[in-house]
Design a protein around this motif. Structure first.
Motif, PDB file in Angstrom:
ATOM      1  N   GLY A 101       0.819  -1.204   0.000  1.00 35.96           N
ATOM      2  CA  GLY A 101       0.000   0.000   0.000  1.00 35.96           C
ATOM      3  C   GLY A 101       0.852   1.253   0.000  1.00 35.96           C
ATOM      4  O   GLY A 101       2.042   1.227  -0.324  1.00 35.96           O
ATOM      5  N   ARG A 102       0.239   2.365   0.391  1.00 35.67           N
ATOM      6  CA  ARG A 102       0.933   3.655   0.310  1.00 35.67           C
ATOM      7  C   ARG A 102       2.197   3.686   1.169  1.00 35.67           C
ATOM      8  O   ARG A 102       3.242   4.167   0.732  1.00 35.67           O
ATOM      9  N   ILE A 103       2.108   3.183   2.405  1.00 38.99           N
ATOM     10  CA  ILE A 103       3.284   3.221   3.274  1.00 38.99           C
ATOM     11  C   ILE A 103       4.388   2.334   2.717  1.00 38.99           C
ATOM     12  O   ILE A 103       5.560   2.726   2.662  1.00 38.99           O
ATOM     13  N   ALA A 104       4.036   1.124   2.318  1.00 37.74           N
ATOM     14  CA  ALA A 104       5.044   0.203   1.791  1.00 37.74           C
ATOM     15  C   ALA A 104       5.745   0.787   0.566  1.00 37.74           C
ATOM     16  O   ALA A 104       6.951   0.593   0.379  1.00 37.74           O
ATOM     17  N   GLN A 105       5.020   1.515  -0.264  1.00 37.84           N
ATOM     18  CA  GLN A 105       5.646   2.115  -1.441  1.00 37.84           C
ATOM     19  C   GLN A 105       6.663   3.179  -1.046  1.00 37.84           C
ATOM     20  O   GLN A 105       7.713   3.327  -1.693  1.00 37.84           O
ATOM     21  N   HIS A 106       6.385   3.911   0.029  1.00 36.94           N
ATOM     22  CA  HIS A 106       7.380   4.861   0.533  1.00 36.94           C
ATOM     23  C   HIS A 106       8.589   4.114   1.112  1.00 36.94           C
ATOM     24  O   HIS A 106       9.727   4.588   0.989  1.00 36.94           O
ATOM     25  N   VAL A 107       8.350   2.976   1.732  1.00 35.17           N
ATOM     26  CA  VAL A 107       9.455   2.167   2.246  1.00 35.17           C
ATOM     27  C   VAL A 107      10.332   1.681   1.089  1.00 35.17           C
ATOM     28  O   VAL A 107      11.570   1.693   1.177  1.00 35.17           O
ATOM     29  N   VAL A 108       9.706   1.255   0.001  1.00 35.26           N
ATOM     30  CA  VAL A 108      10.460   0.791  -1.170  1.00 35.26           C
ATOM     31  C   VAL A 108      11.424   1.880  -1.639  1.00 35.26           C
ATOM     32  O   VAL A 108      12.610   1.604  -1.911  1.00 35.26           O
ATOM     33  N   ARG A 109      10.941   3.099  -1.740  1.00 34.57           N
ATOM     34  CA  ARG A 109      11.804   4.180  -2.223  1.00 34.57           C
ATOM     35  C   ARG A 109      12.992   4.403  -1.288  1.00 34.57           C
ATOM     36  O   ARG A 109      14.115   4.658  -1.756  1.00 34.57           O
ATOM     37  N   ARG A 110      12.784   4.295   0.007  1.00 34.09           N
ATOM     38  CA  ARG A 110      13.879   4.459   0.958  1.00 34.09           C
ATOM     39  C   ARG A 110      14.869   3.300   0.867  1.00 34.09           C
ATOM     40  O   ARG A 110      16.082   3.495   0.965  1.00 34.09           O
ATOM     41  N   LEU A 111      14.341   2.097   0.685  1.00 34.15           N
ATOM     42  CA  LEU A 111      15.214   0.920   0.647  1.00 34.15           C
ATOM     43  C   LEU A 111      16.137   0.921  -0.565  1.00 34.15           C
ATOM     44  O   LEU A 111      17.222   0.319  -0.528  1.00 34.15           O
ATOM     45  N   ARG A 112      15.730   1.571  -1.627  1.00 37.34           N
ATOM     46  CA  ARG A 112      16.570   1.594  -2.826  1.00 37.34           C
ATOM     47  C   ARG A 112      17.926   2.233  -2.535  1.00 37.34           C
ATOM     48  O   ARG A 112      18.946   1.870  -3.139  1.00 37.34           O
ATOM     49  N   ALA A 113      17.959   3.192  -1.597  1.00 32.82           N
ATOM     50  CA  ALA A 113      19.228   3.835  -1.248  1.00 32.82           C
ATOM     51  C   ALA A 113      20.185   2.862  -0.563  1.00 32.82           C
ATOM     52  O   ALA A 113      21.401   3.091  -0.556  1.00 32.82           O
ATOM     53  N   PHE A 114      19.651   1.773   0.005  1.00 32.05           N
ATOM     54  CA  PHE A 114      20.473   0.771   0.685  1.00 32.05           C
ATOM     55  C   PHE A 114      20.827  -0.395  -0.240  1.00 32.05           C
ATOM     56  O   PHE A 114      21.405  -1.380   0.202  1.00 32.05           O
ATOM     57  N   GLU A 115      20.476  -0.271  -1.501  1.00 33.27           N
ATOM     58  CA  GLU A 115      20.785  -1.291  -2.512  1.00 33.27           C
ATOM     59  C   GLU A 115      20.319  -2.679  -2.062  1.00 33.27           C
ATOM     60  O   GLU A 115      21.015  -3.677  -2.206  1.00 33.27           O
ATOM     61  N   THR A 116      19.118  -2.718  -1.532  1.00 32.50           N
ATOM     62  CA  THR A 116      18.541  -3.982  -1.076  1.00 32.50           C
ATOM     63  C   THR A 116      17.856  -4.706  -2.226  1.00 32.50           C
ATOM     64  O   THR A 116      17.456  -4.104  -3.231  1.00 32.50           O
ATOM     65  N   THR A 117      17.700  -6.019  -2.052  1.00 34.09           N
ATOM     66  CA  THR A 117      16.803  -6.811  -2.895  1.00 34.09           C
ATOM     67  C   THR A 117      15.441  -6.780  -2.222  1.00 34.09           C
ATOM     68  O   THR A 117      15.311  -7.109  -1.040  1.00 34.09           O
ATOM     69  N   ILE A 118      14.423  -6.364  -2.958  1.00 35.00           N
ATOM     70  CA  ILE A 118      13.100  -6.172  -2.354  1.00 35.00           C
ATOM     71  C   ILE A 118      12.130  -7.218  -2.888  1.00 35.00           C
ATOM     72  O   ILE A 118      11.900  -7.316  -4.096  1.00 35.00           O
ATOM     73  N   LEU A 119      11.575  -8.002  -1.970  1.00 38.49           N
ATOM     74  CA  LEU A 119      10.531  -8.966  -2.285  1.00 38.49           C
ATOM     75  C   LEU A 119       9.209  -8.425  -1.771  1.00 38.49           C
ATOM     76  O   LEU A 119       9.162  -7.779  -0.720  1.00 38.49           O
ATOM     77  N   VAL A 120       8.139  -8.692  -2.489  1.00 35.94           N
ATOM     78  CA  VAL A 120       6.819  -8.225  -2.074  1.00 35.94           C
ATOM     79  C   VAL A 120       5.815  -9.357  -2.194  1.00 35.94           C
ATOM     80  O   VAL A 120       5.757 -10.044  -3.224  1.00 35.94           O
ATOM     81  N   SER A 121       5.035  -9.544  -1.133  1.00 32.99           N
ATOM     82  CA  SER A 121       3.883 -10.447  -1.173  1.00 32.99           C
ATOM     83  C   SER A 121       2.628  -9.604  -1.055  1.00 32.99           C
ATOM     84  O   SER A 121       2.435  -8.898  -0.060  1.00 32.99           O
ATOM     85  N   THR A 122       1.796  -9.641  -2.073  1.00 34.81           N
ATOM     86  CA  THR A 122       0.576  -8.844  -2.089  1.00 34.81           C
ATOM     87  C   THR A 122      -0.470  -9.557  -2.924  1.00 34.81           C
ATOM     88  O   THR A 122      -0.113 -10.208  -3.928  1.00 34.81           O
ATOM     89  N   PRO A 123      -1.743  -9.445  -2.569  1.00 39.79           N
ATOM     90  CA  PRO A 123      -2.778 -10.086  -3.389  1.00 39.79           C
ATOM     91  C   PRO A 123      -2.999  -9.382  -4.720  1.00 39.79           C
ATOM     92  O   PRO A 123      -3.639  -9.933  -5.601  1.00 39.79           O
TER      93      PRO A 123
END
Length: 336
Positions: free
Chosen positions: A159-181
């Motif tokens: 959702g909206r919060i998780a999408q803001h988290v994604v943008r922040r995590l990109r600065a840490f060069e993380t691999t991002i997995l998402v589970s969503t319906p």
């Protein structure tokens, strides 16, 4: 008070002067409710709420339980505006039956909660609490933590919060997995995220962060079985809703070292008072960083959510559609 103005009663604390002025400039009178013994509205009885809301045209609410009997006792009330985005304490069917409009403050607190989420990831991985305790207790060995940089982070919900988290995590060069319906391929490609099912996410992630709404289907989404799938070096972060996690199972997992730690802003005991003992034990564990459901409670975040709630009130009282994404229940508008 002149009745040519609409009365807006505000029951949550920390309501700013600028938002009060906005409401007054739009033809409203504002009352900041004083509940007995300085209670938060979540702890107020129905009788106390009826007393402060009897003449209200609009109610800006924090975490109070909004029930059918309460709404039936408030025939003048037209709109219940949540200062926040969760509305599990609002009986939406009762609002529909009694002709009330229910709104949320969509877009107000995402940045603040996303910041808190990253803060909890860093604090747990770098063992801030344990390290500070070393200094308090006296000289001790340096504690070795973990980087967030370069790790695999699993987000449950997008959702909206998780999408803001994604943008922040990109600065840490993380691999991002998402589970969503409801995976969105375009967004996934644009943000370089990988959609996986929950079991895979739990097995692969170094950090598991929860961003799902609490519904009957998501209650105890993370239970003993789910925790057992996580790496013993992984951290669980919950800034969403307490009921998403079986806190008793989490307590056992942490005590037995089956996961490395947890960053928690929410707890089951918020709605299940009989589980207060579990919360008390969780927050005392050295590998838990805990805050009291305050992820959205920054000066800036509260000012934003106050203003969104106020905009909802002004729109509904003026016979207009509330801002996009804010409408939850109404017989007068379509709910998107």
């Amino acid at each position: 008070m002149s009745r040519d103005k609409r009365l807006v009663v505000v029951t949550p604390k920390f309501f700013d002067d600028a938002t009060i002025s906005f409401l007054e400039d739009h033809g409203c009178s504002v009352v900041l409710a004083k509940l007995p013994d300085g209670k938060a509205d979540a702890a107020a009885t129905e009788e106390e709420l009826v007393s402060v809301l009897a003449d209200a045209d609009a109610w800006i609410v924090g975490h109070a339980n909004v029930t059918l009997s309460l709404l039936q006792a408030l025939p003048r009330l037209k709109v219940i505006a949540r200062r926040g985005v969760g509305y599990e304490r609002v009986d939406v069917d009762a609002a529909q039956k009694t002709g009330k409009v229910v709104t949320i403050a969509a877009g107000g607190n995402e940045e603040s909660v996303a910041d808190r989420t990253l803060g909890l990831m860093l604090a747990t991985a770098h063992r801030f609490r344990e390290s500070q305790q070393q200094l308090i207790d006296g000289p001790g060995s340096i504690l070795i933590g973990h980087d967030l940089y370069g790790k695999t982070v699993g987000l449950v919900g997008l959702g909206r919060i998780a999408q803001h988290v994604v943008r922040r995590l990109r600065a840490f060069e993380t691999t991002i997995l998402v589970s969503t319906p409801r995976p969105t391929c375009t967004y996934g490609k644009a943000m370089n995220i990988e959609y996986v099912d929950l079991d895979v996410l739990l097995q692969r992630s170094d950090f598991v962060s929860l961003h799902a709404p609490l519904t009957p289907a998501t209650n105890h989404l993370i239970d003993a079985t789910g925790l057992a799938r996580m790496k013993n070096s992984a951290f669980l972060i919950n800034t969403a809703r307490g009921g998403l996690v079986d806190d008793r199972a989490l307590l056992a997992s942490l005590k037995e070292g089956r996961i490395a730690g947890a960053g928690l802003d929410v707890f089951e005991s918020e709605s299940e008072l009989g589980l207060a003992w579990v919360t008390n034990e969780l927050v005392r564990l050295p590998n838990v960083i805990a805050t009291p459901h305050s992820g959205a409670s920054t000066h800036e975040g509260l000012q934003r959510t106050n203003l969104v709630a106020a905009n909802c009130v002004v729109a509904v009282l003026g016979g207009e559609q509330p801002p996009a994404g804010c409408l939850v229940a109404s017989s007068a508008y379509s709910v998107s």
